[in-house]
Design an enzyme around this catalytic site. Structure first.
Site, PDB file in Angstrom:
ATOM      1  N   ASP A  22      41.917  40.654 -22.571  1.00 49.22           N
ATOM      2  CA  ASP A  22      41.092  40.682 -21.120  1.00 49.22           C
ATOM      3  C   ASP A  22      39.729  40.623 -21.143  1.00 49.22           C
ATOM      4  O   ASP A  22      39.103  40.576 -22.249  1.00 49.22           O
ATOM      5  CB  ASP A  22      41.508  42.117 -20.531  1.00 49.22           C
ATOM      6  CG  ASP A  22      41.273  42.260 -18.998  1.00 49.22           C
ATOM      7  OD1 ASP A  22      41.127  41.055 -18.640  1.00 49.22           O
ATOM      8  OD2 ASP A  22      41.144  43.571 -18.575  1.00 49.22           O
ATOM      9  N   HIS A  39      38.106  31.261 -20.210  1.00 50.38           N
ATOM     10  CA  HIS A  39      39.587  31.082 -20.829  1.00 50.38           C
ATOM     11  C   HIS A  39      39.631  29.993 -21.974  1.00 50.38           C
ATOM     12  O   HIS A  39      40.135  29.941 -23.102  1.00 50.38           O
ATOM     13  CB  HIS A  39      40.533  30.394 -19.876  1.00 50.38           C
ATOM     14  CG  HIS A  39      40.683  31.602 -18.599  1.00 50.38           C
ATOM     15  ND1 HIS A  39      40.909  32.751 -18.869  1.00 50.38           N
ATOM     16  CD2 HIS A  39      40.752  31.263 -17.280  1.00 50.38           C
ATOM     17  CE1 HIS A  39      41.021  33.286 -17.751  1.00 50.38           C
ATOM     18  NE2 HIS A  39      41.054  32.558 -16.717  1.00 50.38           N
ATOM     19  N   LEU A 133      54.041  34.752 -40.235  1.00 51.85           N
ATOM     20  CA  LEU A 133      53.558  35.488 -39.179  1.00 51.85           C
ATOM     21  C   LEU A 133      54.670  35.153 -37.947  1.00 51.85           C
ATOM     22  O   LEU A 133      54.992  33.970 -37.976  1.00 51.85           O
ATOM     23  CB  LEU A 133      52.037  35.270 -39.071  1.00 51.85           C
ATOM     24  CG  LEU A 133      51.643  35.870 -37.477  1.00 51.85           C
ATOM     25  CD1 LEU A 133      51.216  37.322 -37.812  1.00 51.85           C
ATOM     26  CD2 LEU A 133      50.376  35.194 -37.014  1.00 51.85           C
TER      27      LEU A 133
HETATM   28  C1  FPP Z   1      42.573  37.770 -18.976  1.00 48.73           C
HETATM   29  O1  FPP Z   1      41.115  37.527 -18.791  1.00 48.73           O
HETATM   30  C2  FPP Z   1      42.855  36.626 -19.430  1.00 48.73           C
HETATM   31  C3  FPP Z   1      44.062  35.900 -19.232  1.00 48.73           C
HETATM   32  C4  FPP Z   1      44.764  36.135 -17.801  1.00 48.73           C
HETATM   33  C5  FPP Z   1      44.415  34.669 -19.780  1.00 48.73           C
HETATM   34  C6  FPP Z   1      44.428  34.839 -21.210  1.00 48.73           C
HETATM   35  C7  FPP Z   1      44.614  33.478 -21.746  1.00 48.73           C
HETATM   36  C8  FPP Z   1      43.986  32.938 -22.855  1.00 48.73           C
HETATM   37  C9  FPP Z   1      43.040  34.015 -23.806  1.00 48.73           C
HETATM   38  C10 FPP Z   1      44.019  31.701 -22.942  1.00 48.73           C
HETATM   39  C11 FPP Z   1      44.620  31.308 -24.376  1.00 48.73           C
HETATM   40  C12 FPP Z   1      45.989  31.647 -24.653  1.00 48.73           C
HETATM   41  C13 FPP Z   1      46.718  30.941 -25.284  1.00 48.73           C
HETATM   42  C14 FPP Z   1      48.060  31.518 -25.798  1.00 48.73           C
HETATM   43  C15 FPP Z   1      46.472  29.459 -25.715  1.00 48.73           C
HETATM   44  P1  FPP Z   1      40.431  37.775 -17.184  1.00 48.73           P
HETATM   45  O2  FPP Z   1      40.409  36.416 -16.639  1.00 48.73           O
HETATM   46  O3  FPP Z   1      41.664  38.631 -16.306  1.00 48.73           O
HETATM   47  O4  FPP Z   1      39.332  38.401 -17.227  1.00 48.73           O
HETATM   48  P2  FPP Z   1      38.683  39.270 -16.051  1.00 48.73           P
HETATM   49  O5  FPP Z   1      39.222  40.313 -16.192  1.00 48.73           O
HETATM   50  O6  FPP Z   1      37.315  39.440 -16.637  1.00 48.73           O
HETATM   51  O7  FPP Z   1      38.470  38.439 -14.721  1.00 48.73           O
END
Ligand code: FPP
Length: 245
Positions: A22, A39, A133
Site C-alpha cells: 500500500d 506504481h 520460492l
Molecule cells: C496500493 O497503493 C497499490 C496498488 C493498488 C497496486 C499494487 C501494485 C503494484 C505495487 C505494482 C506492481 C505489482 C506487480 C505484481 C508487478 P495505492 O495506490 O492504494 O496507494 P495510496 O493508498 O497511497 O493511494
C-alpha cells in the site's frame, strides 16, 4: 532483475509471508508526481523483495497486486496497472524461471484483459517446476468472492450427490480456495501505516501475525523487509494454546 544481493537466512523466518503493498499513490503525491509513478516504483520494489525473499528464508510470498475493489479507480490508473502487470510478466519470466521462482496467480481471471490472462497462464506454465520460492500474485482478488466461489463449488457437489453436507469441514473449504495446497500465511505485512486487511486472505489469516509498517511500498527496501522478518521471527505463536513450559 539486475543485481543479486545475498541476504543471511533468518533463524525461524516466517515461511509464508503475505504483503499488502500500500501507499504507491501517496508516495507519488508527496513528491508532486502522478499516482502512476508510484506504481512504477512499486514494481521495482516487487523485484527487489522477490529477489531477497528466498535468501532470507521465505518459502512463499503472496502479494496483493489488484483487488476486486480496485476497478473503481480512474480508468487511466486501471489501464496503467494492467499494462504494468503485462510488462512485469514479459520482462521477468526468464529471470524468475532461472532463479527458481514458481508463480501462481490467485483471483478471478474472467474480468482481466485476455492478453494479460494469456501471459499469466504462460508464466505459471513456464515456472511450474521451480522450487526455491512460490510467488503468489493476487490479481483481481477479493477474499469474500474467494469464499463465495468455494461455497458454490461445494454446493454444486452437494446438489450432484457427490458430497455429504456433514463432510464439509474446514479442510474441505480450505481445499476449494484459490490458495489451495499452500499453508496459511505466517506473517501479513501492510505498508503505508494503514492498519486493515482490505478483503485480503480473510480465511487464511486466522492465526497470522501482522506487521504494519509506516513506509509506503516504494520505500519498502529488502533491508527493511529483513528487519520486519527478524522481528516477526522472534514472536511467540500459540495458536490458541498455552505456552509450552
Ligand atoms: C496500493 O497503493 C497499490 C496498488 C493498488 C497496486 C499494487 C501494485 C503494484 C505495487 C505494482 C506492481 C505489482 C506487480 C505484481 C508487478 P495505492 O495506490 O492504494 O496507494 P495510496 O493508498 O497511497 O493511494
Amino acid at each position: 532483475m539486475s543485481e543479486h544481493i545475498e541476504y543471511m537466512k533468518i533463524p525461524n523466518c516466517p515461511e509464508h509471508v503475505a504483503i499488502v503493498m500500500d501507499g504507491n499513490g501517496r508516495w507519488a503525491a508527496e513528491r508532486g508526481l502522478p499516482r502512476t509513478h508510484g506504481h512504477h516504483r512499486g514494481v521495482e520494489r516487487v523485484r527487489e523483495i522477490v529477489r531477497a525473499a528466498p535468501s532470507l528464508g521465505v518459502k512463499i510470498l503472496t502479494i496483493y497486486a489488484f483487488s476486486t475493489e480496485n476497478w473503481h479507480r480512474p480508468d487511466h490508473e486501471v489501464r496503467v496497472l494492467m499494462s504494468l502487470f503485462r510488462r512485469f510478466v514479459v520482462r521477468e519470466v526468464d529471470d524468475l524461471e532461472t532463479t527458481g521462482v514458481r508463480v501462481r496467480f490467485i483471483g478471478q481471471r474472467e474480468r482481466l484483459p485476455g492478453n494479460l490472462r494469456n501471459l499469466m497462464a504462460m508464466m505459471e506454465a513456464r515456472t511450474a517446476q521451480c522450487r526455491d520460492l512460490t510467488l503468489q500474485i493476487a490479481l483481481n482478488y477479493g477474499a469474500r468472492s474467494e469464499l463465495v466461489d468455494a461455497v458454490r463449488v461445494l454446493a454444486e457437489r452437494v446438489r450432484a450427490g457427490d458430497l455429504d453436507p456433514d463432510a464439509i469441514t474446514e479442510a474441505e473449504l480450505g481445499a476449494n480456495l484459490y490458495t489451495q495446497g499452500l499453508p496459511d500465511p505466517d506473517l501479513i505485512i501492510r505498508t503505508s501505516g494503514e492498519k486493515r486487511l482490505s478483503n485480503f486472505l480473510l480465511w487464511q489469516s486466522a492465526y497470522s501475525e501482522f506487521a504494519f509498517i509506516p513506509e509506503c511500498w516504494p520505500d519498502f527496501t529488502a533491508g527493511l523487509f529483513a528487519t520486519v522478518l527478524r522481528e516477526a521471527a522472534g514472536r511467540e505463536r500459540r495458536f490458541g494454546m498455552v505456552k509450552a513450559t
